[in-house]
Design an enzyme around this catalytic site. Sequence first.
Site, PDB file in Angstrom:
ATOM      1  N   ALA A   1       4.733   2.929  -3.682  1.00  0.00           N
ATOM      2  CA  ALA A   1       4.046   2.428  -2.508  1.00  0.00           C
ATOM      3  C   ALA A   1       4.113   3.637  -1.238  1.00  0.00           C
ATOM      4  O   ALA A   1       4.173   3.326  -0.077  1.00  0.00           O
ATOM      5  CB  ALA A   1       4.702   1.154  -1.948  1.00  0.00           C
TER       6      ALA A   1
ATOM      7  N   GLY B   1       1.417   9.938  -0.858  1.00  0.00           N
ATOM      8  CA  GLY B   1       1.188  10.245  -2.447  1.00  0.00           C
ATOM      9  C   GLY B   1       0.174   9.401  -2.916  1.00  0.00           C
ATOM     10  O   GLY B   1      -0.692   9.639  -3.944  1.00  0.00           O
ATOM     11  N   GLU B   2       0.031   7.925  -2.598  1.00  0.00           N
ATOM     12  CA  GLU B   2      -1.108   6.953  -3.020  1.00  0.00           C
ATOM     13  C   GLU B   2      -2.485   7.178  -2.353  1.00  0.00           C
ATOM     14  O   GLU B   2      -3.179   6.348  -3.053  1.00  0.00           O
ATOM     15  CB  GLU B   2      -0.292   5.614  -3.147  1.00  0.00           C
ATOM     16  CG  GLU B   2       0.835   5.523  -4.157  1.00  0.00           C
ATOM     17  CD  GLU B   2       1.409   4.436  -4.174  1.00  0.00           C
ATOM     18  OE1 GLU B   2       1.231   3.536  -5.169  1.00  0.00           O
ATOM     19  OE2 GLU B   2       2.318   4.209  -3.375  1.00  0.00           O
ATOM     20  N   MET B   3      -2.280   7.547  -1.234  1.00  0.00           N
ATOM     21  CA  MET B   3      -3.564   7.122  -0.247  1.00  0.00           C
ATOM     22  C   MET B   3      -4.557   7.493  -0.828  1.00  0.00           C
ATOM     23  O   MET B   3      -5.810   7.042  -0.738  1.00  0.00           O
ATOM     24  CB  MET B   3      -3.120   7.852   1.277  1.00  0.00           C
ATOM     25  CG  MET B   3      -4.436   8.006   2.102  1.00  0.00           C
ATOM     26  SD  MET B   3      -5.504   9.386   1.473  1.00  0.00           S
ATOM     27  CE  MET B   3      -4.535  10.780   1.526  1.00  0.00           C
TER      28      MET B   3
END
Length: 890
Positions: A680, A846-848
Amino acid sequence: MIKIRLTLNGVPHQVVADPKSSLLDLLRDTYRLTGAKQSCDKKGQCGACTVIVNGKAVRSCTTRVGRLDGADIITVEGLGTPTNPHLIQHAFVLAGAVQCGFCIPGMIIAAKALLDANPDPSTDEIRHALRHNLCRCTGYVKIVDAVKLAGRFLRGELEPAALYPDPDGPKIGVSHPRPSAMIKACGVAEFTADIALPGALEIAAVHSPHAHALIKRIDAAAAAAMPGVAGVMTAADIKGSNRHNYMVTDRPVLCEDRVRYVGDPVALVAAETREQALAAAAAVKVDYEPLPEVHTPQEAMADDAPQIHAEWSNVCLTQPQIKGDAAKAFAEAAETVEAHFVTQCNHQASLEPEVSLAYFEGEGDDAQLVVVGRSINIHKHLAMLQEATGWEDMRYEEAFVGGQFGIKIDVTSEGLTAAAAIHFRRPVRYIPSLVESMYLSPKRHPFDMKLKLAADARGKLTAMGWDILVDNGAYNSMGNVVMLRAIQMLSGSYDIPNVDAMARLIYTNNPWGAAARGAGPPQTHYALESAIDLLARKMGIDPLEFRRRNSLLPGQTKSTGAVVEEWPFPELCDALKPAYDRAVREARAARESGNGAKRRGVGVGAGAFGIGGPGDQSMVAVELDPDDGVTVYGAVADPGEGNDSMLSQLAADALDLPLHKVRLQTRSTDNTTANGPAAASRHTYMSGGSMLDAIAQLKAAMAAAGGSTYAALTAAGVPTRYMGTKKMVVGALDPQTGQGPSFESQVHALQLAEVEVDTETGEVKVLKMTCAVDAGRVIHPLNFSGQIEGGMDMGVGLALRERYIAGQTKDWVTFKYPSTRTAFEMDTIVRETPRPRGSNGSVGVGEMTLVATAPAVLNAIDDAVGVRIYDLPATPEKVKEALAALVSER
């Protein structure tokens, strides 16, 4: 057997070996050189095992020992050491090319072979030379940069010392080398399979070929009698609950009486060698009684559908979201669009297989079981393993991790390893084949989404309606969290006052889903951002302008009803506009000039990725050491995103210390507290924040003691260790309305895709991706851009190629792994709006990227050739079929 003479890293050797064995086995098993890695089951697909033989880069897994008499071999260990690195190793560290590090030794060796032959290669020449070397982390941008930089070093144009930042200088906004980068570049960082475990048994699992069946009988007699076999285990041999309890106790370590997806483990074999274990596992006979299967949420919800779990309904979770009056808004809308979108089951595709090991420290009932694996949440996994195996005295240690991208949110091979170590009372190591690793690990959830979107005559969004079905697969894991995260970010970057949505999470007999980079929002944003484009084009409004016009603003509310404090999305639209205008001009010029069957297109996609969700919390301790440095204690996994840099640089900045005086203890449950997962994109915000809280306490103690040294604090009787915390508001979405608390901060992003579509073959080539992003203050620019570049590469794979099909996807070729052949140009535009409650103003990134990439690519395809693909991936076959349908309609 054959005796051969060879030179290894400059030292003559002679060895007696099986001529059919691989050079990789010789290096790892005989000489204990672990820099060369194994990922692809020795099929020569990944390049992680690359070494130089007689001046040429070869894949050691397919190179037979019988051909090596008189050979001169160089491995990564022969280039340099962490205290005396080779110039190429310096270059990879300085260019930010080292993320998880699993592929890097092979990359460095391939780069050396290239640079020895061509000291000044072009980008195309570098990509060609590295075409056999796979990387999931970087998108290959910084790999190419590193090879070019190495060439400059080798040509004498530049010295590495000129590029290393001053470790005593500024800490924030500076790309100091990652603490782990050089040991990874030198091939001495120990991943789980690299750890020597004398006397360990090797295990292999027996996996179900059926998606749904009763286990009638397991006959292991023949397997148990095979050479080297220590025994065969079934569920009856596990003394604990035999359940991996992440949120629901539905997934067994070994299945007792029923299998629920292709790959479910039903037995395991332990033997003296891996080859013996694999042979014996193949000899275990299992009698199955096939049961009816369900492979779509629609099938699973039918009245006569078989119930996959006796204890639970096939509908795992239902969550509506109601805001305003959507029915009225739709009735009054100037324009609406409505479409049906589907995303695929996908594999996160970490290059390192799901390796784990377990051994006892101590004797008898007082012995502590040590489990070593690739966990990103060691305390949660420790508790799960204790419950599943029935062994309380246990600790979990995280090895270096070869990528993860969400795949390690849950226990995979460690449950089998721990259970086997307890049963056989011997050290156990499990190195699954790639096929086994794919069976054992969770996948990205497929989403089936019907979406309706409305706008008024001014081009302002007025209503959004959703029907979302999430295929949870055979087991729950954290499927509830994934679906709820999608709901919490459902309105994306936009002000949409009226919402009527329904989301349902459904058990099927498909591979089970868990976290995958982005974990829910990439799927819903693919639909949302596609519909935004459809509506903008229908209304004759430029897609970028339409997005800017509909941006949320501070003080307005998301679809959850939560008020937002900051929302720098309009500024990102402005920042991207010059690149967007240039891309539109170039695409138009290409179309007007004519390019045969090739058509160029431009697409955009946006996202607002939430960080710091309701109920999240973190605890990190900081201790002042006798030399006046500090040790940071926190279970902060770093599978490649750079959390070691984040903690080190924030701490050094806050305490005005040189970087070498910040030490990290992050990998063991024995000296850390529960801190939540490396998922997340939360660790910068949460763990960085809790560490800064501990540092604030330490500095207050220093002020009270009248000195900042260890001696001053101890003389004053003041503690030298402090525990910091960071906690989010506690609360949940209303189960009837989906209204409630949301994320404390957001990462804002806007992506621009430039593609070329071949109208004859349907093939889509991404020419360039540009990402405009605002994630607050940037701590480490190279780590920051590396995450964005790797995410764009992964997002393009999701958009165009990748799909996991149980029983058919068996290696990196059938998975269509990204390589330098599929790499493309990338650019990053960075804005830094400090977040009020961020860690020194920072959030996480990291996830965007996965949120916006796929829709940007699909929107660009539509722009290029006028067809829209509604089910991912947009393979050449689908594009060609859609083009044919378009022609027939005309």
